[in-house]
Design an enzyme around this catalytic site. Sequence first.
Site, PDB file in Angstrom:
ATOM      1  N   SER A  35       0.801  -1.228   0.000  1.00 25.85           N
ATOM      2  CA  SER A  35       0.000   0.000   0.000  1.00 25.85           C
ATOM      3  C   SER A  35       0.835   1.279   0.000  1.00 25.85           C
ATOM      4  CB  SER A  35      -0.943   0.004   1.198  1.00 25.85           C
ATOM      5  OG  SER A  35      -0.208  -0.174   2.391  1.00 25.85           O
ATOM      6  N   ASP A 316      -3.338   7.776   8.203  1.00 25.31           N
ATOM      7  CA  ASP A 316      -4.202   6.895   8.986  1.00 25.31           C
ATOM      8  C   ASP A 316      -3.305   6.127   9.969  1.00 25.31           C
ATOM      9  OD1 ASP A 316      -2.972   4.927   7.487  1.00 25.31           O
ATOM     10  OD2 ASP A 316      -4.725   4.509   6.231  1.00 25.31           O
ATOM     11  N   HIS A 319      -0.367   4.485   7.303  1.00 18.10           N
ATOM     12  CA  HIS A 319       0.276   5.067   6.118  1.00 18.10           C
ATOM     13  C   HIS A 319       0.709   6.510   6.320  1.00 18.10           C
ATOM     14  CE1 HIS A 319      -2.598   1.924   4.663  1.00 18.10           C
ATOM     15  NE2 HIS A 319      -1.466   1.500   4.136  1.00 18.10           N
TER      16      HIS A 319
END
Length: 360
Positions: A35, A316, A319
């Site tokens: 991610s 978040d 990340h």
Amino acid sequence: MACYVTIILSIVLYLVLNLVEGAPEVPCYFIFGDSLLDNGNNNDLDTAARANYPPYGVDFPDGPTGRFTNGRNIADFLAEHLDFDHYIPSFASATGDEILEGVNYASGSAGIRNDTGSHLGYRIYLGKQLENHKVTISRIADLLGNTTLAKNHLNKCLFIVGIGSNDYINNFLMPDVYQSSHLYSPTQYATLLIQQYSQQLKELYSDGARKIALFGLPQIGCIPDQLNQHSTFFCVDSTNKAVQLFNKNLKALVDDLNTNFSDAKFIYINMYSISSAIAITLLNNPCCQISKTMPEGQCNPGKSPCLIRATHFFYDNFHPTEIGNNIATSRAYRAILPSDSYPMDIRHLVRANNLYYDDQ
Ligand SMILES: *[C@@H]1O[C@H](CO)[C@@H](O)[C@H](O)[C@H]1NC(C)=O
Ligand SMILES: *[C@@H]1O[C@H](CO)[C@@H](O)[C@H](O)[C@H]1NC(C)=O
Ligand SMILES: *[C@@H]1O[C@H](CO)[C@@H](O)[C@H](O)[C@H]1NC(C)=O
């Protein structure tokens, strides 16, 4: 005579256009990972690990695209450093001859191990990303004429791989869901991961990659999710120790690969020390409002993020914000400290145009 004039004019025109346009430092750039690098490959997958909803993308020109941050990610900033005039398209969206300049295969929640992240749903694990790359190679062979020409093209490209975080966060550190921590000690697990990663990197090499930058793992013990789980304000030492075992083995693997494949260059980016340096300068609490249901730890859909995003390291619970990605990519591209990269930074890797060189 007229023919020579035409040729010379074409060359001059080509050089001038290159100067004006600023041709990229490499003709092509391919991205594998999770991610931190994903730019939309998970959007249409059946998974909780998706970021194609606000407030993700609040600072990105196209809004929420599937990038797990407020703005640009590491893959995007690196495209800018390399002087590409566009970001590299996701495998899910790439079409036509744009694949000649690169493809992004990265997938949120994916790991080196196939089962990593499976509790969140579908994901494109590294082995599958390599299969997708073979699809791209056959498309490139169609575009250029044959497989030999495709591999010659790939020899000139930059490849970056950033994977392994989920093999901890969404595997080893979840003893209730995954068996790995019951079966292996942290030392054994790091060895196992690097063995599998080594096979996968050799496959990438045999598919034509010759300039390969491997991103090590950041200080996973310091991400908000880990602090929450351990109800602490301080970095979780046992997690950081486990991650450092992986990094140590990865750096050793870089030496091993460079010795065994002398026509290629592998480098290691020390995200561990880079992330700890960034953490000192920015707030650690996440910028967006965190969801307590699936996708737990990601941003709450539709809720406003913090206003001054440039003061936060995390967007978040997992990340980095755009500013975090920006600083990390700058140091990966152009090292500030000798410890940032090994044995060279990305800037030197891409400029090493002779495959048999000994001097940067
Ligand atoms: C993992 O996936 C790869 C590629 O899809 C496959 O070849 C391999 O057999 C799988 N390994 C396991 C242990 O399932
Ligand atoms: C691939 O195409 C090039 C250029 O047309 C040609 O020189 C070369 O022999 C071809 N290679 C193979 C393996 O077909
Ligand atoms: C490199 O070669 C040595 C000696 O043949 C071998 O033991 C080692 O496993 C190889 N490493 C890799 C990463 O291929």
